[in-house]
Design a protein around this motif. Structure first.
Motif, PDB file in Angstrom:
ATOM      1  N   VAL A  35       0.857  -1.178   0.000  1.00 33.07           N
ATOM      2  CA  VAL A  35       0.000   0.000   0.000  1.00 33.07           C
ATOM      3  C   VAL A  35       0.894   1.228   0.000  1.00 33.07           C
ATOM      4  CG1 VAL A  35      -1.766   1.265   1.270  1.00 33.07           C
ATOM      5  CG2 VAL A  35      -1.776  -1.236   1.276  1.00 33.07           C
ATOM      6  N   HIS A  36       0.668   2.125  -0.957  1.00 36.34           N
ATOM      7  CA  HIS A  36       1.445   3.362  -1.043  1.00 36.34           C
ATOM      8  C   HIS A  36       0.800   4.416  -0.146  1.00 36.34           C
ATOM      9  CE1 HIS A  36       3.894   1.785  -4.261  1.00 36.34           C
ATOM     10  NE2 HIS A  36       2.783   1.312  -4.809  1.00 36.34           N
ATOM     11  N   VAL A  37       1.616   5.042   0.680  1.00 34.65           N
ATOM     12  CA  VAL A  37       1.140   6.074   1.600  1.00 34.65           C
ATOM     13  C   VAL A  37       0.894   7.347   0.791  1.00 34.65           C
ATOM     14  CG1 VAL A  37       1.775   7.452   3.608  1.00 34.65           C
ATOM     15  CG2 VAL A  37       2.407   5.049   3.509  1.00 34.65           C
ATOM     16  N   PRO A  38      -0.252   8.006   0.992  1.00 37.18           N
ATOM     17  CA  PRO A  38      -0.545   9.236   0.240  1.00 37.18           C
ATOM     18  C   PRO A  38       0.455  10.346   0.549  1.00 37.18           C
ATOM     19  CG  PRO A  38      -2.438   8.558   1.569  1.00 37.18           C
ATOM     20  CD  PRO A  38      -1.335   7.636   1.884  1.00 37.18           C
ATOM     21  N   SER A  39       0.571  11.287  -0.373  1.00 38.72           N
ATOM     22  CA  SER A  39       1.561  12.359  -0.230  1.00 38.72           C
ATOM     23  C   SER A  39       1.315  13.217   1.007  1.00 38.72           C
ATOM     24  CB  SER A  39       1.581  13.229  -1.487  1.00 38.72           C
ATOM     25  OG  SER A  39       0.311  13.791  -1.708  1.00 38.72           O
ATOM     26  N   TRP A  40       0.047  13.440   1.387  1.00 37.29           N
ATOM     27  CA  TRP A  40      -0.214  14.265   2.566  1.00 37.29           C
ATOM     28  C   TRP A  40       0.265  13.570   3.839  1.00 37.29           C
ATOM     29  CZ3 TRP A  40      -3.187  12.128   6.328  1.00 37.29           C
ATOM     30  CH2 TRP A  40      -4.043  11.094   5.963  1.00 37.29           C
ATOM     31  N   ALA A  41       0.154  12.236   3.874  1.00 36.47           N
ATOM     32  CA  ALA A  41       0.628  11.502   5.050  1.00 36.47           C
ATOM     33  C   ALA A  41       2.155  11.479   5.079  1.00 36.47           C
ATOM     34  CB  ALA A  41       0.070  10.087   5.048  1.00 36.47           C
ATOM     35  N   THR A  42       2.772  11.344   3.901  1.00 35.01           N
ATOM     36  CA  THR A  42       4.236  11.371   3.820  1.00 35.01           C
ATOM     37  C   THR A  42       4.756  12.715   4.311  1.00 35.01           C
ATOM     38  OG1 THR A  42       4.180   9.860   1.941  1.00 35.01           O
ATOM     39  CG2 THR A  42       6.189  11.106   2.260  1.00 35.01           C
ATOM     40  N   ALA A  43       4.084  13.804   3.941  1.00 34.31           N
ATOM     41  CA  ALA A  43       4.499  15.143   4.382  1.00 34.31           C
ATOM     42  C   ALA A  43       4.398  15.273   5.903  1.00 34.31           C
ATOM     43  CB  ALA A  43       3.648  16.213   3.698  1.00 34.31           C
ATOM     44  N   ARG A  44       3.346  14.711   6.487  1.00 26.04           N
ATOM     45  CA  ARG A  44       3.204  14.777   7.954  1.00 26.04           C
ATOM     46  C   ARG A  44       4.294  13.966   8.649  1.00 26.04           C
ATOM     47  NH1 ARG A  44      -2.719  14.264  10.252  1.00 26.04           N
ATOM     48  NH2 ARG A  44      -1.513  14.905  12.072  1.00 26.04           N
ATOM     49  N   GLU A  46       7.298  13.313   7.415  1.00 25.92           N
ATOM     50  CA  GLU A  46       8.536  14.081   7.257  1.00 25.92           C
ATOM     51  C   GLU A  46       8.613  15.216   8.275  1.00 25.92           C
ATOM     52  OE1 GLU A  46       8.281  15.333   3.211  1.00 25.92           O
ATOM     53  OE2 GLU A  46       9.216  13.500   2.444  1.00 25.92           O
ATOM     54  N   ALA A  47       7.509  15.912   8.504  1.00 26.81           N
ATOM     55  CA  ALA A  47       7.498  17.026   9.454  1.00 26.81           C
ATOM     56  C   ALA A  47       7.769  16.536  10.874  1.00 26.81           C
ATOM     57  CB  ALA A  47       6.157  17.751   9.392  1.00 26.81           C
ATOM     58  N   ARG A  48       7.178  15.421  11.247  1.00 30.25           N
ATOM     59  CA  ARG A  48       7.412  14.903  12.608  1.00 30.25           C
ATOM     60  C   ARG A  48       8.857  14.453  12.803  1.00 30.25           C
ATOM     61  NH1 ARG A  48       2.551  12.272  15.767  1.00 30.25           N
ATOM     62  NH2 ARG A  48       1.059  13.925  15.349  1.00 30.25           N
ATOM     63  N   VAL A  49       9.424  13.792  11.790  1.00 33.03           N
ATOM     64  CA  VAL A  49      10.820  13.357  11.890  1.00 33.03           C
ATOM     65  C   VAL A  49      11.734  14.574  11.955  1.00 33.03           C
ATOM     66  CG1 VAL A  49      12.670  12.135  10.691  1.00 33.03           C
ATOM     67  CG2 VAL A  49      10.400  11.127  10.797  1.00 33.03           C
ATOM     68  N   ALA A  50      11.448  15.584  11.138  1.00 34.84           N
ATOM     69  CA  ALA A  50      12.271  16.805  11.153  1.00 34.84           C
ATOM     70  C   ALA A  50      12.192  17.495  12.508  1.00 34.84           C
ATOM     71  CB  ALA A  50      11.813  17.744  10.041  1.00 34.84           C
ATOM     72  N   ASP A  51      11.030  17.502  13.138  1.00 34.95           N
ATOM     73  CA  ASP A  51      10.902  18.093  14.473  1.00 34.95           C
ATOM     74  C   ASP A  51      11.743  17.347  15.494  1.00 34.95           C
ATOM     75  OD1 ASP A  51       9.185  20.034  13.570  1.00 34.95           O
ATOM     76  OD2 ASP A  51       7.365  19.008  14.254  1.00 34.95           O
TER      77      ASP A  51
END
Length: 71
Positions: A35-44, A46-51
């Motif tokens: 299952v491919h994760v949608p782009s909006w979930a990938t962005a979230r 990425e933001a949590r990991v960056a934090d």
């Protein structure tokens, strides 16, 4: 009246549980699935990991979740 109410409640519960039983049966017969994760979930994500990196940055190209059975 109580007997009719009990029968109606039992029927309603059976009908409500039917989709769940069908999904469980389907899970037994479906092979591994990616299952491919949608782009909006990938962005979230990425933001949590960056934090958590305290000022760092991270970028994922795509995220795929593998669903399968372990037998």
């Amino acid at each position: 009246m109580q007997r009719w109410l009990g029968s109606a409640l039992g029927l309603a519960l059976s009908v409500a549980m039917l989709p769940l039983a069908l999904l469980a049966a389907l899970a037994l017969f479906v092979p591994a699935l990616d299952v491919h994760v949608p782009s909006w979930a990938t962005a979230r994500i990425e933001a949590r990991v960056a934090d958590s990196l305290a000022g760092g940055a991270v970028e994922f190209g795509a995220i795929t979740v593998g669903l399968g059975r372990d037998l």
